[in-house]
Design a protein around this motif. Sequence first.
Motif, PDB file in Angstrom:
ATOM      1  N   PHE A  13      15.910  -6.123   6.637  1.00  9.77           N
ATOM      2  CA  PHE A  13      14.504  -5.720   6.683  1.00  9.77           C
ATOM      3  C   PHE A  13      14.086  -5.079   5.355  1.00  9.77           C
ATOM      4  CE2 PHE A  13      11.050  -2.766   7.953  1.00  9.77           C
ATOM      5  CZ  PHE A  13      10.117  -3.751   8.222  1.00  9.77           C
ATOM      6  N   ARG A  14      14.973  -4.230   4.835  1.00 10.80           N
ATOM      7  CA  ARG A  14      14.660  -3.593   3.543  1.00 10.80           C
ATOM      8  C   ARG A  14      14.484  -4.639   2.450  1.00 10.80           C
ATOM      9  NH1 ARG A  14      19.107   0.844   4.717  1.00 10.80           N
ATOM     10  NH2 ARG A  14      17.793   2.348   5.801  1.00 10.80           N
ATOM     11  N   SER A  15      15.305  -5.679   2.505  1.00  9.87           N
ATOM     12  CA  SER A  15      15.142  -6.742   1.486  1.00  9.87           C
ATOM     13  C   SER A  15      13.787  -7.406   1.633  1.00  9.87           C
ATOM     14  CB  SER A  15      16.217  -7.823   1.629  1.00  9.87           C
ATOM     15  OG  SER A  15      17.467  -7.234   1.526  1.00  9.87           O
ATOM     16  N   SER A  16      13.333  -7.575   2.881  1.00  9.84           N
ATOM     17  CA  SER A  16      12.024  -8.230   3.051  1.00  9.84           C
ATOM     18  C   SER A  16      10.910  -7.311   2.532  1.00  9.84           C
ATOM     19  CB  SER A  16      11.793  -8.657   4.506  1.00  9.84           C
ATOM     20  OG  SER A  16      11.565  -7.534   5.312  1.00  9.84           O
ATOM     21  N   VAL A  17      11.084  -6.013   2.671  1.00  8.62           N
ATOM     22  CA  VAL A  17      10.086  -5.074   2.124  1.00  8.62           C
ATOM     23  C   VAL A  17      10.093  -5.155   0.592  1.00  8.62           C
ATOM     24  CG1 VAL A  17       9.483  -2.622   1.865  1.00  8.62           C
ATOM     25  CG2 VAL A  17      10.207  -3.507   4.106  1.00  8.62           C
ATOM     26  N   ARG A  18      11.291  -5.183   0.010  1.00 10.53           N
ATOM     27  CA  ARG A  18      11.382  -5.313  -1.457  1.00 10.53           C
ATOM     28  C   ARG A  18      10.676  -6.574  -1.940  1.00 10.53           C
ATOM     29  NH1 ARG A  18      16.840  -4.263  -0.783  1.00 10.53           N
ATOM     30  NH2 ARG A  18      17.263  -2.059  -1.166  1.00 10.53           N
ATOM     31  N   ARG A  19      10.927  -7.680  -1.226  1.00  9.33           N
ATOM     32  CA  ARG A  19      10.314  -8.957  -1.644  1.00  9.33           C
ATOM     33  C   ARG A  19       8.790  -8.894  -1.557  1.00  9.33           C
ATOM     34  NH1 ARG A  19      14.432 -11.281   1.273  1.00  9.33           N
ATOM     35  NH2 ARG A  19      13.076 -11.615   3.080  1.00  9.33           N
ATOM     36  N   ALA A  20       8.303  -8.283  -0.454  1.00  7.82           N
ATOM     37  CA  ALA A  20       6.850  -8.211  -0.269  1.00  7.82           C
ATOM     38  C   ALA A  20       6.213  -7.390  -1.388  1.00  7.82           C
ATOM     39  CB  ALA A  20       6.523  -7.604   1.096  1.00  7.82           C
ATOM     40  N   VAL A  21       6.810  -6.260  -1.700  1.00  8.97           N
ATOM     41  CA  VAL A  21       6.231  -5.406  -2.750  1.00  8.97           C
ATOM     42  C   VAL A  21       6.266  -6.146  -4.089  1.00  8.97           C
ATOM     43  CG1 VAL A  21       6.471  -3.235  -4.030  1.00  8.97           C
ATOM     44  CG2 VAL A  21       6.745  -3.255  -1.524  1.00  8.97           C
ATOM     45  N   HIS A  35       1.913  -5.632  -9.140  1.00 11.63           N
ATOM     46  CA  HIS A  35       2.341  -5.901 -10.515  1.00 11.63           C
ATOM     47  C   HIS A  35       3.143  -4.714 -11.030  1.00 11.63           C
ATOM     48  CE1 HIS A  35      -0.264  -9.306 -10.692  1.00 11.63           C
ATOM     49  NE2 HIS A  35      -1.324  -8.562 -10.378  1.00 11.63           N
ATOM     50  N   ASP A  36       4.017  -4.946 -11.941  1.00  7.54           N
ATOM     51  CA  ASP A  36       4.765  -3.882 -12.623  1.00  7.54           C
ATOM     52  C   ASP A  36       5.402  -2.894 -11.657  1.00  7.54           C
ATOM     53  OD1 ASP A  36       3.940  -4.972 -14.998  1.00  7.54           O
ATOM     54  OD2 ASP A  36       2.136  -3.713 -15.104  1.00  7.54           O
ATOM     55  N   VAL A  37       6.261  -3.387 -10.808  1.00 12.63           N
ATOM     56  CA  VAL A  37       6.907  -2.491  -9.846  1.00 12.63           C
ATOM     57  C   VAL A  37       7.917  -1.590 -10.554  1.00 12.63           C
ATOM     58  CG1 VAL A  37       8.406  -2.440  -7.837  1.00 12.63           C
ATOM     59  CG2 VAL A  37       6.587  -4.141  -7.983  1.00 12.63           C
ATOM     60  N   ASP A  38       7.847  -0.305 -10.237  1.00 11.24           N
ATOM     61  CA  ASP A  38       8.841   0.646 -10.740  1.00 11.24           C
ATOM     62  C   ASP A  38      10.005   0.650  -9.744  1.00 11.24           C
ATOM     63  OD1 ASP A  38      10.362   3.009 -10.996  1.00 11.24           O
ATOM     64  OD2 ASP A  38       8.691   4.044 -11.988  1.00 11.24           O
ATOM     65  N   GLY A  47       0.834  -1.211   0.000  1.00 11.57           N
ATOM     66  CA  GLY A  47       0.000   0.000   0.000  1.00 11.57           C
ATOM     67  C   GLY A  47       0.868   1.260   0.000  1.00 11.57           C
ATOM     68  N   LEU A  48       1.900   1.250   0.834  1.00 14.76           N
ATOM     69  CA  LEU A  48       2.800   2.411   0.856  1.00 14.76           C
ATOM     70  C   LEU A  48       3.486   2.581  -0.493  1.00 14.76           C
ATOM     71  CD1 LEU A  48       4.418   2.066   4.414  1.00 14.76           C
ATOM     72  CD2 LEU A  48       2.956   3.947   3.604  1.00 14.76           C
ATOM     73  N   TYR A  49       3.864   1.448  -1.090  1.00 16.66           N
ATOM     74  CA  TYR A  49       4.503   1.524  -2.409  1.00 16.66           C
ATOM     75  C   TYR A  49       3.556   2.191  -3.426  1.00 16.66           C
ATOM     76  CZ  TYR A  49       5.801   0.467  -7.086  1.00 16.66           C
ATOM     77  OH  TYR A  49       6.066   0.629  -8.425  1.00 16.66           O
ATOM     78  N   ARG A  50       2.282   1.737  -3.424  1.00 18.64           N
ATOM     79  CA  ARG A  50       1.350   2.297  -4.411  1.00 18.64           C
ATOM     80  C   ARG A  50       1.138   3.788  -4.180  1.00 18.64           C
ATOM     81  NH1 ARG A  50      -1.786  -1.961  -3.097  1.00 18.64           N
ATOM     82  NH2 ARG A  50      -1.389  -3.795  -4.351  1.00 18.64           N
ATOM     83  N   LEU A  51       1.075   4.180  -2.909  1.00 17.96           N
ATOM     84  CA  LEU A  51       0.930   5.609  -2.621  1.00 17.96           C
ATOM     85  C   LEU A  51       2.174   6.364  -3.105  1.00 17.96           C
ATOM     86  CD1 LEU A  51      -0.656   5.490   0.944  1.00 17.96           C
ATOM     87  CD2 LEU A  51      -1.754   6.237  -1.167  1.00 17.96           C
ATOM     88  N   ALA A  52       3.333   5.763  -2.893  1.00 16.29           N
ATOM     89  CA  ALA A  52       4.570   6.415  -3.342  1.00 16.29           C
ATOM     90  C   ALA A  52       4.533   6.547  -4.864  1.00 16.29           C
ATOM     91  CB  ALA A  52       5.786   5.594  -2.911  1.00 16.29           C
ATOM     92  N   SER A  53       4.069   5.508  -5.527  1.00 15.11           N
ATOM     93  CA  SER A  53       4.129   5.562  -6.984  1.00 15.11           C
ATOM     94  C   SER A  53       3.093   6.533  -7.548  1.00 15.11           C
ATOM     95  CB  SER A  53       4.061   4.149  -7.557  1.00 15.11           C
ATOM     96  OG  SER A  53       2.860   3.902  -8.159  1.00 15.11           O
ATOM     97  N   ALA A  54       1.986   6.743  -6.809  1.00 13.80           N
ATOM     98  CA  ALA A  54       1.004   7.741  -7.265  1.00 13.80           C
ATOM     99  C   ALA A  54       1.408   9.159  -6.851  1.00 13.80           C
ATOM    100  CB  ALA A  54      -0.368   7.404  -6.680  1.00 13.80           C
TER     101      ALA A  54
END
Length: 464
Positions: A55-63, A68-71, A25-32
């Motif tokens: 921890f950052r790697s686990s966040v990357r994996r989750a996103v 879909h289509d991660v920037d 959700g945070l990723y999508r908000l960041a991308s918008a």
Amino acid sequence: PDLPPHVIVIFGARGDLAGRKLFPGLYRLASAGWLPAEYAVIGTGRRAPGSDDEFRSSVRRAVAEFVHDVDEDVLERLVERVSFVSSSAEDGTDLALAVREAEAALGSDVQRLLYLAVPPTAMQPVVGMLGRTGLADRARLVVEKPFGLDLASSRELDHVLKTVVSEDQVFRIDHFIGKEAVQNILALRFANRLFEVAWDRHSIASVQIDVPETLGLEGRAAFYEGTGCLRDMISTHLCQLLGFVASDRPAELDASGLTGAKVSAFASLRAFDPARTIYGQYAGYRDEHGVDPSSSVETFVALEAWIDNERWRGVPFYLRTGKSLAEGRRSVTLRYRQPDHEVFAGEPFPHELLLELTDDPVVSVKLRGKRPGPDLTVAPVTLTLDFADDFPHDEPLEAYERLLLDVMHGDQLLFSHSDEVDLLWRACQPLLDHPPPIQPYAPGSWGPQAALDLPAGGWRLGQS
Ligand code: BG6
């Protein structure tokens, strides 16, 4: 863009919800481009912290798994603002220090947002710690459901919350309300006279709120064994749907207006009757990893509810949900009464309004129309509204994305007030005190046989 700098702390940051919903959700908000220009995200929890990098790697994996289509650039800009600090209900010293440092680094007027994605038993101790360490000061607290485990524990939790923060700092989240299709119920009902005037006992014979899931436990045995279907789904998501369907028109479409309307509907909600409730457990549940081999936790609930007010007196509401069922759906069906005076010949057939609460809402009305030809006879016709067709260019917001944004804007419209929670536990309490016997059902079925006969005329879903 007009948001102040934020420090967002996620409790339970290594848990299922954070990985599945919050970081995506945070990723999508960041991308918008909807996150504040300045922010930091601190994950916290009990488990061995590992390094920030892990921890950052686990966040990357989750996103990567759930979006879909991660920037990659957007993801890296989010991840570089993420860190992990361990804390527990007993000791929040390091966390408090880290939050204050992060705030100092972001300047003045920093908004503190504490997201408590922890199980109900951990909630109250964590809130106590937030009070002791001063972390709760000026903070917005997002509290995940279920809010307590019964009426008494929810009142205790509420008491502790209110000694630490005021109600306008508390955001009790129920992600069903964040769904576009659920908010659309308000739009349909209160923006269209066609529906507004035919939305009571004079027009409607019965209502079904049906949320079967095909999913099983998904590795959440520890949570589910302590929660069960009634608390996980009925006391929260399905009852909130009931509130959206059954409440009167809110005086204003703001948090106090909508809360007021839901509270008065819930105040007329008759306590659920164990004799009109079916509990089920799917065959094989007890063999799931982490489940007690003699578990009597219910994975299925179907019940009859009544709202004893002017609008709904005499209209049964049927609620059903469960794991490992035949289909995954979220649906509301309003079954209309037949015309007072029938002038057309032939068998009556269901005249219904169907709300499919999918990501792009689908609304359809089953009506009767004139069958073409020489006779003046009627036959079933369907009127369908598909939001994906009507709004091809508007991206629907995912529920958590929408609700996180609302918290950052301080808007409580789509969150639950403590009065609602209290009334809903009151309705559920008889089932907690006198749970109906658990009946087995086959995975992939529609639940125990007895549940099929609960509504007169049957369930809409699962009827071929
Ligand atoms: C969660 C429940 O709140 O909602 C889960 O804990 C359930 O058990 C989920 O599967 C359903 O939500 P959605 O949005 O996937 O229908």
